[in-house]
Design a protein around this motif. Structure first.
Motif, PDB file in Angstrom:
ATOM      1  N   THR A   1      26.170  44.426  51.589  1.00  0.00           N
ATOM      2  CA  THR A   1      25.529  44.400  52.903  1.00  0.00           C
ATOM      3  C   THR A   1      26.531  44.012  53.978  1.00  0.00           C
ATOM      4  O   THR A   1      27.341  43.096  53.789  1.00  0.00           O
ATOM      5  CB  THR A   1      24.341  43.419  52.903  1.00  0.00           C
ATOM      6  OG1 THR A   1      23.382  43.841  51.922  1.00  0.00           O
ATOM      7  CG2 THR A   1      23.658  43.387  54.265  1.00  0.00           C
TER       8      THR A   1
ATOM      9  N   LEU B   1      26.835  50.284  64.923  1.00  0.00           N
ATOM     10  CA  LEU B   1      25.530  50.204  64.266  1.00  0.00           C
ATOM     11  C   LEU B   1      24.840  48.926  64.730  1.00  0.00           C
ATOM     12  O   LEU B   1      25.396  47.839  64.577  1.00  0.00           O
ATOM     13  CB  LEU B   1      25.682  50.221  62.750  1.00  0.00           C
ATOM     14  CG  LEU B   1      26.208  51.531  62.147  1.00  0.00           C
ATOM     15  CD1 LEU B   1      26.501  51.364  60.671  1.00  0.00           C
ATOM     16  CD2 LEU B   1      25.204  52.666  62.375  1.00  0.00           C
TER      17      LEU B   1
ATOM     18  N   ARG C   1      21.958  45.607  60.374  1.00  0.00           N
ATOM     19  CA  ARG C   1      22.650  45.473  59.080  1.00  0.00           C
ATOM     20  C   ARG C   1      22.535  46.781  58.291  1.00  0.00           C
ATOM     21  O   ARG C   1      21.635  47.578  58.503  1.00  0.00           O
ATOM     22  CB  ARG C   1      22.033  44.340  58.272  1.00  0.00           C
ATOM     23  CG  ARG C   1      22.144  42.955  58.887  1.00  0.00           C
ATOM     24  CD  ARG C   1      21.289  41.962  58.105  1.00  0.00           C
ATOM     25  NE  ARG C   1      19.893  42.393  58.105  1.00  0.00           N
ATOM     26  CZ  ARG C   1      18.951  41.903  57.296  1.00  0.00           C
ATOM     27  NH1 ARG C   1      19.257  40.973  56.410  1.00  0.00           N
ATOM     28  NH2 ARG C   1      17.713  42.335  57.365  1.00  0.00           N
ATOM     29  N   TYR C   2      23.454  46.928  57.341  1.00  0.00           N
ATOM     30  CA  TYR C   2      23.437  48.134  56.526  1.00  0.00           C
ATOM     31  C   TYR C   2      24.098  47.840  55.185  1.00  0.00           C
ATOM     32  O   TYR C   2      24.820  46.851  55.022  1.00  0.00           O
ATOM     33  CB  TYR C   2      24.135  49.292  57.232  1.00  0.00           C
ATOM     34  CG  TYR C   2      25.569  49.033  57.631  1.00  0.00           C
ATOM     35  CD1 TYR C   2      26.639  49.525  56.877  1.00  0.00           C
ATOM     36  CD2 TYR C   2      25.871  48.293  58.782  1.00  0.00           C
ATOM     37  CE1 TYR C   2      27.956  49.294  57.250  1.00  0.00           C
ATOM     38  CE2 TYR C   2      27.179  48.066  59.171  1.00  0.00           C
ATOM     39  CZ  TYR C   2      28.220  48.557  58.401  1.00  0.00           C
ATOM     40  OH  TYR C   2      29.520  48.320  58.774  1.00  0.00           O
TER      41      TYR C   2
ATOM     42  N   MET D   1      28.274  53.254  56.123  1.00  0.00           N
ATOM     43  CA  MET D   1      26.952  53.707  55.697  1.00  0.00           C
ATOM     44  C   MET D   1      26.943  55.233  55.602  1.00  0.00           C
ATOM     45  O   MET D   1      27.452  55.919  56.486  1.00  0.00           O
ATOM     46  CB  MET D   1      25.905  53.231  56.709  1.00  0.00           C
ATOM     47  CG  MET D   1      24.469  53.502  56.292  1.00  0.00           C
ATOM     48  SD  MET D   1      23.248  52.773  57.431  1.00  0.00           S
ATOM     49  CE  MET D   1      23.435  53.843  58.869  1.00  0.00           C
TER      50      MET D   1
ATOM     51  N   SER E   1      21.881  56.511  51.234  1.00  0.00           N
ATOM     52  CA  SER E   1      21.099  55.355  51.648  1.00  0.00           C
ATOM     53  C   SER E   1      19.648  55.432  51.184  1.00  0.00           C
ATOM     54  O   SER E   1      19.024  54.396  50.918  1.00  0.00           O
ATOM     55  CB  SER E   1      21.157  55.199  53.157  1.00  0.00           C
ATOM     56  OG  SER E   1      22.469  54.876  53.573  1.00  0.00           O
TER      57      SER E   1
ATOM     58  N   ASP F   1      16.141  47.946  58.613  1.00  0.00           N
ATOM     59  CA  ASP F   1      17.356  47.878  59.419  1.00  0.00           C
ATOM     60  C   ASP F   1      18.147  49.180  59.334  1.00  0.00           C
ATOM     61  O   ASP F   1      18.656  49.695  60.342  1.00  0.00           O
ATOM     62  CB  ASP F   1      18.233  46.717  58.954  1.00  0.00           C
ATOM     63  CG  ASP F   1      17.835  45.392  59.571  1.00  0.00           C
ATOM     64  OD1 ASP F   1      16.911  45.369  60.407  1.00  0.00           O
ATOM     65  OD2 ASP F   1      18.452  44.367  59.220  1.00  0.00           O
ATOM     66  N   MET F   2      18.256  49.714  58.126  1.00  0.00           N
ATOM     67  CA  MET F   2      19.039  50.939  57.957  1.00  0.00           C
ATOM     68  C   MET F   2      18.345  52.132  58.599  1.00  0.00           C
ATOM     69  O   MET F   2      19.008  52.997  59.204  1.00  0.00           O
ATOM     70  CB  MET F   2      19.308  51.174  56.473  1.00  0.00           C
ATOM     71  CG  MET F   2      20.239  50.114  55.879  1.00  0.00           C
ATOM     72  SD  MET F   2      20.361  50.193  54.085  1.00  0.00           S
ATOM     73  CE  MET F   2      21.387  51.639  53.871  1.00  0.00           C
TER      74      MET F   2
ATOM     75  N   ASN G   1      19.139  52.039  62.151  1.00  0.00           N
ATOM     76  CA  ASN G   1      20.498  52.540  62.382  1.00  0.00           C
ATOM     77  C   ASN G   1      20.530  54.067  62.414  1.00  0.00           C
ATOM     78  O   ASN G   1      21.190  54.677  63.273  1.00  0.00           O
ATOM     79  CB  ASN G   1      21.436  52.029  61.288  1.00  0.00           C
ATOM     80  CG  ASN G   1      21.861  50.593  61.485  1.00  0.00           C
ATOM     81  OD1 ASN G   1      21.953  50.102  62.608  1.00  0.00           O
ATOM     82  ND2 ASN G   1      22.123  49.891  60.393  1.00  0.00           N
TER      83      ASN G   1
ATOM     84  N   THR H   1      29.151  56.949  58.825  1.00  0.00           N
ATOM     85  CA  THR H   1      29.303  56.315  60.135  1.00  0.00           C
ATOM     86  C   THR H   1      30.774  56.147  60.527  1.00  0.00           C
ATOM     87  O   THR H   1      31.267  55.044  60.744  1.00  0.00           O
ATOM     88  CB  THR H   1      28.549  54.986  60.178  1.00  0.00           C
ATOM     89  OG1 THR H   1      28.976  54.161  59.080  1.00  0.00           O
ATOM     90  CG2 THR H   1      27.061  55.215  60.071  1.00  0.00           C
TER      91      THR H   1
END
Length: 511
Positions: free
Chosen positions: A123, A138, A141-142, A152, A157, A175-176, A179, A194
């Motif tokens: 993470t 971003l 979080r990812y 990411m 994902s 969160d992802m 993003n 990304t």
């Protein structure tokens, strides 16, 4: 009817979203400058002379000062010697260290416990990249895959999220998704990954499925997410469409650029030999996620014959069918008047897939070769996608299940293809995402017995490798139950989507 379907597609991509849900205009992809654009002759020298063993190292480096000044100094100097060039690069860039291996577990706790302990290691916090970085900002979080993959990635994902959900980490899932929504807002699509050098292409469109994992989003969030899905749908319709022999419109993989990939520059130059069309096909193969596979090779064996953009893929079009069904459902839930339009688009797509991407004599779905005007030879795991998205009729679903059982089921999981080429998305490799696609699709069509056999065999392979090395790997040889091989780089460990699919399969079959 076909002309009406095309007109409907154009009307929808032209913008029938509710005004409150519209996204701001995305930045043109051509304006996103990559390391190859910024550093020109310096970039080519570093990549072609293999100053770093992994071509991804330099494109992930962070410049210490203005790019134009660096290039000007390079042009004034004499860097024909590799040592001098290396010293110049190290003086002007913060170069990432070799991808650190995810620490092996010496104690070998239970596999599920080990994976839960990996999530914090993979993470990353919200990212506001420094000047001179190729990373994209971003806001949340990812989770990264691991190994050389420091950012990411799109389709990875979704499969990572399956494990996050199994382990009660829905906060990271949300969160992802946020993003990804932010990326669609900026670029009009979800980039491959990304980094600036990934923006010219996308990956298999799993965003609607990610959103489907979240059951408690409020109406405002659902409206924002729906706007992003509609924008992503426009990208695929406007940028990746191809007309079939009867006038039906389906989609193919592609890329906005016709140059070697920044992160695989030398490899692409050696394969493409100056042919912009071949470079574009290599890039399109990367957009497919199957980089690379016999699916895209003209002769079925040799990378130099790649022609991805001349092939209409069953996985992409099955996912777009699922996206259109999701768009209809989400539009209807929010009271949008055009929900039925998306239903009709999905039905038109389903009919085209059933006509053009089905081989009745071999009881399988496949990819249509535009040049040869037929479904390409060879069964692949992509045949499971129409089952995964619920598009196939019950009769065809049953026949595909029998084909999977006969041809693709190996002693230790599901093979990607039946072709042995040395490419990483071919036999004997099995990949976590394809295990999940097949398992979930087979269950949907009443073949839980076969789904469970695939799942149990793959879980046993992952467990054996974990007991032997303490690692979870990007891919596995499902014929010999060992680390997978082939491709442009060594097998990576970490590993996001293997962790996710393993935990999801454990929750389903190994309680």
């Amino acid at each position: 009817m076909r002309r009406a379907a095309v007109a409907l597609s154009l009307a929808l991509v032209g913008g029938c979203m509710a005004p409150a849900a519209r996204l701001s205009a995305p930045a043109p992809t051509a304006q996103v400058r990559t390391p190859a654009d910024l550093y020109g002759p310096l970039f080519e020298a570093v990549q072609m002379r293999r100053i770093f063993p992994d071509g991804k190292t330099f494109v992930d480096a962070v410049a210490k000062r203005d790019a134009a000044a660096i290039v000007a100094d390079y042009r004034r100097g004499d860097y024909r010697d590799d040592a001098a060039l290396t010293a110049f690069v190290m003086a002007n860039f913060d170069v990432p260290a070799s991808a650190p291996a995810t620490p092996a577990s010496a104690a070998r706790p239970p596999l599920a416990e080990h994976i839960r302990a990996l999530w914090p290691q993979l993470t990353r916090p919200p990212l506001d990249p420094p000047a001179g970085s190729s990373a994209l900002a971003l806001p949340h979080r990812y989770v990264v895959p691991g190994g050389r993959f420091r950012e990411m990635y799109y389709w990875d994902s979704y499969f990572t999220m399956l494990g996050l959900e199994a382990d009660g980490r829905g906060d990271l899932t949300r969160d992802m998704i946020e993003n990804f929504v932010s990326l669609v807002t900026r670029f009009g699509h979800v980039p491959n990954g990304t980094r600036t050098y990934y923006v010219s292409r996308s990956q298999p469109p799993f965003l609607y499925l990610m959103m489907g994992l979240v059951r408690d989003a409020d109406a405002a969030t659902q409206a924002r997410w729906l706007a992003a899905l509609k924008a992503e749908h426009r990208f695929w319709i406007t940028q990746r469409s191809v007309t079939m022999p009867d006038g039906a419109v389906l989609q193919r993989y592609g890329d906005a650029r016709r140059t070697p990939r920044d992160e695989s520059w030398r490899e692409d130059v050696e394969t493409g030999r100056g042919d912009p069309a071949r470079y574009n096909d290599l890039r399109a193969g990367a957009e497919s996620g199957w980089d690379f596979s016999s699916r895209w090779l003209g002769d079925g064996r040799t990378l130099a014959t790649i022609r991805t953009t001349g092939i209409v893929p069953v996985d992409l079009n099955s996912l777009l069918y699922g996206m259109e069904r999701a768009l209809a459902e989400r539009s209807r839930a929010l009271g949008h008047r055009n929900a039925g339009d998306y239903d009709r688009m999905a039905e038109v797509r389903r009919a085209a897939i059933e006509r053009w991407l089905w081989r009745d004599d071999e009881a399988r779905y496949g990819d249509y070769d535009l040049g040869e005007r037929r479904v390409r030879a060879g069964v692949t795991a992509a045949t499971a996608y129409p089952l995964f998205t619920g598009m196939a009729s019950p009769g065809r679903g049953a026949r595909v299940a029998a084909t999977i059982e006969r041809d693709l089921l190996a002693a230790n999981g599901l093979r990607s293809t039946m072709a042995t080429t040395g490419q990483q998305w071919d036999r004997p490799n099995g990949w976590a995402p394809l295990q999940w696609i097949a398992v979930d699709g087979l269950r949907r069509y009443g073949r839980d017995d076969l789904a469970q056999r695939i799942a149990v065999r793959f879980l046993a392979t992952v467990e054996r490798e974990y007991r032997a090395s303490g690692k979870l790997l990007e891919k596995y040889d499902v014929e010999e139950s060992r680390a997978g091989g082939g491709g442009e780089y060594p097998t990576q460990d970490g590993f996001g989507w293997t962790n996710g699919v393993t935990r999801a399969l454990q929750e389903r079959y190994a309680r």
